[in-house]
Design an enzyme around this catalytic site. Structure first.
Site, short mmCIF file in Angstrom:
data_model
loop_
_atom_site.label_atom_id
_atom_site.label_comp_id
_atom_site.label_asym_id
_atom_site.label_seq_id
_atom_site.Cartn_x
_atom_site.Cartn_y
_atom_site.Cartn_z
N THR A 173 0.84 -1.20 0.00
CA THR A 173 0.00 0.00 0.00
C THR A 173 0.87 1.25 0.00
O THR A 173 1.99 1.21 0.52
CB THR A 173 -0.87 -0.05 1.27
OG1 THR A 173 -1.80 -1.11 1.10
CG2 THR A 173 -1.61 1.23 1.54
N ARG A 201 -14.32 -7.14 -0.08
CA ARG A 201 -13.58 -6.84 1.16
C ARG A 201 -13.03 -5.42 1.11
O ARG A 201 -12.45 -5.01 0.11
CB ARG A 201 -12.43 -7.84 1.32
CG ARG A 201 -11.56 -7.62 2.56
CD ARG A 201 -10.32 -6.81 2.23
NE ARG A 201 -9.38 -6.76 3.37
CZ ARG A 201 -8.29 -5.99 3.40
NH1 ARG A 201 -8.00 -5.21 2.38
NH2 ARG A 201 -7.49 -6.00 4.44
N GLY A 203 -10.53 -2.73 3.21
CA GLY A 203 -9.52 -2.67 4.26
C GLY A 203 -9.54 -1.34 4.99
O GLY A 203 -10.53 -0.60 4.95
N ASP A 204 -8.44 -1.05 5.64
CA ASP A 204 -8.35 0.19 6.43
C ASP A 204 -8.10 1.42 5.56
O ASP A 204 -8.44 2.54 5.95
CB ASP A 204 -7.20 0.07 7.45
CG ASP A 204 -5.86 -0.18 6.77
OD1 ASP A 204 -5.80 -1.06 5.87
OD2 ASP A 204 -4.87 0.48 7.11
N THR A 224 -0.20 1.28 6.91
CA THR A 224 -0.09 0.13 6.01
C THR A 224 0.05 -1.12 6.88
O THR A 224 0.62 -1.06 7.96
CB THR A 224 1.12 0.26 5.06
OG1 THR A 224 1.26 -0.96 4.33
CG2 THR A 224 2.42 0.54 5.79
N GLY A 225 -0.49 -2.21 6.40
CA GLY A 225 -0.43 -3.44 7.19
C GLY A 225 -1.71 -4.22 7.00
O GLY A 225 -2.51 -3.90 6.12
N GLY A 227 -5.13 -4.81 7.11
CA GLY A 227 -6.18 -3.82 7.31
C GLY A 227 -7.16 -4.16 8.42
O GLY A 227 -7.62 -3.26 9.15
N1 ASP Z 1 -3.69 -2.07 4.64
C1 ASP Z 1 -3.89 -2.69 3.36
C2 ASP Z 1 -5.16 -3.50 3.41
O1 ASP Z 1 -5.39 -4.19 4.36
C3 ASP Z 1 -2.78 -3.58 2.94
C4 ASP Z 1 -1.42 -2.97 2.95
O2 ASP Z 1 -1.14 -2.07 3.74
O3 ASP Z 1 -0.60 -3.38 2.13
O4 ASP Z 1 -5.88 -3.51 2.44
#
Ligand code: ASP
Length: 306
Positions: A173, A201, A203-204, A224-225, A227
């Site tokens: 991300t 789905r 995410g965050d 990022t991470g 989500g």
């Molecule tokens: N946070 C993003 C998600 O969960 C993924 C990412 O940070 O790479 O969609």
């Protein structure tokens, strides 16, 4: 004295030097530098933090190395379902989009939602119609195709797992946070999500407060991470809350949210943040995070590993 700062990320995760070729490492570095420069040029000319974060994220969205825009990963249905959000810390204006396909710059669509709609979050067909009405650029579906990402989807399908970008645990991300010379903060985040995610789905990244938050009184944050954990932790807003309600400084608030709370919850990832004084924090509990930052009067910094 007024100052400016800009930080960007290209995702966090299991990023190991041993698994990187010198060419690939250099390509990531150049990708980050180019995005940083796009935002920096704006801040230097007394432009706004909002313009700077949008410009930096647009560059990352065009770079297939990062999981956003062109480089977005595939959902389980073999399609790209992109999402993005942007927030301005002055009036707490925000715009976000999710479940969109073929829009070249999801972050600019989020910005258009902020600017030209009475809403904060638009998804799917409605968001795409809005994009067309406002002249946003669309690309053919194959613009977003990438054999490496396709292989990742096949692996993830076979292993029946929903995986973060790149390796099994690597997120790609992108995001940017900035303070401008007018004292305004802004944050932006854009992503393709996670490989093999269920269709639908979210995410965050497009959720204000989870993946993105900005408030002139405290800070601007982009996460990022995984989500699901960032949503449950309301992580971006939590950094701001810890500063506002508990009086923590930026570094301590970011440490608490990622190293303590995300780690306790079982989450993996990181965030970038900048505060009203121009302090920058780049924190992660994974092995690495693609990141770069610049503060007025200093040279740019580009880092990948811990
Ligand atoms: N946070 C993003 C998600 O969960 C993924 C990412 O940070 O790479 O969609």
């Amino acid at each position: 004295m007024r100052t400016y700062s800009l930080a960007i990320h290209g995702g966090a995760g299991t990023i190991r030097k041993a698994e990187m070729t010198p060419d690939l490492e250099q390509a990531y570095q150049i990708g980050l530098e180019t995005a940083l420069l796009a935002g920096h040029t704006i801040l230097e000319k007394q432009g706004t933090a909002l313009d700077a974060v949008e410009a930096a994220v647009r560059v990352l969205e065009d770079n297939p190395l990062f999981n956003a825009g062109r480089g977005s990963v595939y959902a389980t249905n073999g399609r790209h379902e992109m999402e993005a959000s942007i927030m301005c810390g002055q009036q707490l204006d925000a715009g976000a989009v999710a479940m969109i396909q073929r829009v070249r710059h999801p972050i600019s669509l989020a910005r258009t939602v902020l600017k030209a709609s009475p809403h904060v979050l638009l998804v799917g067909a409605g968001a795409e119609t809005f994009a067309r009405e406002h002249g946003l650029r669309f690309e053919a579906a194959n613009w977003f195709d990438d054999p490496k990402r396709w292989a990742q989807l096949q692996e993830a399908r076979q292993a029946q797992r929903v995986q973060l970008d790149h390796a099994a645990r690597k997120m790609g991300t992108v995001g940017a946070v900035a303070l401008d010379l007018h004292g305004n903060l802004a944050a932006a985040t854009s992503t393709g999500g996670m490989t093999n995610k269920m269709s639908g789905r979210i995410g965050d990244s497009p959720l204000i407060g989870s993946g993105t938050y900005a408030n002139n009184a405290t800070c601007a944050v982009s996460c990022t991470g995984i989500g699901e954990f960032m949503i449950r932790g309301v992580s971006a807003y939590d950094v701001s809350c810890l500063m506002a309600y508990r009086g923590l400084d930026l570094a301590a608030a970011c440490h608490e949210v990622i190293q303590v709370k995300q780690t306790d919850l079982g989450g993996e990832g990181g965030l970038i943040a900048v505060d009203a004084k121009g302090e920058v924090a780049l924190v992660f509990n994974s092995e690495g995070m693609y990141r770069a930052w610049i503060q007025q009067g200093y040279s740019p910094e580009v880092w990948i590993y811990a």
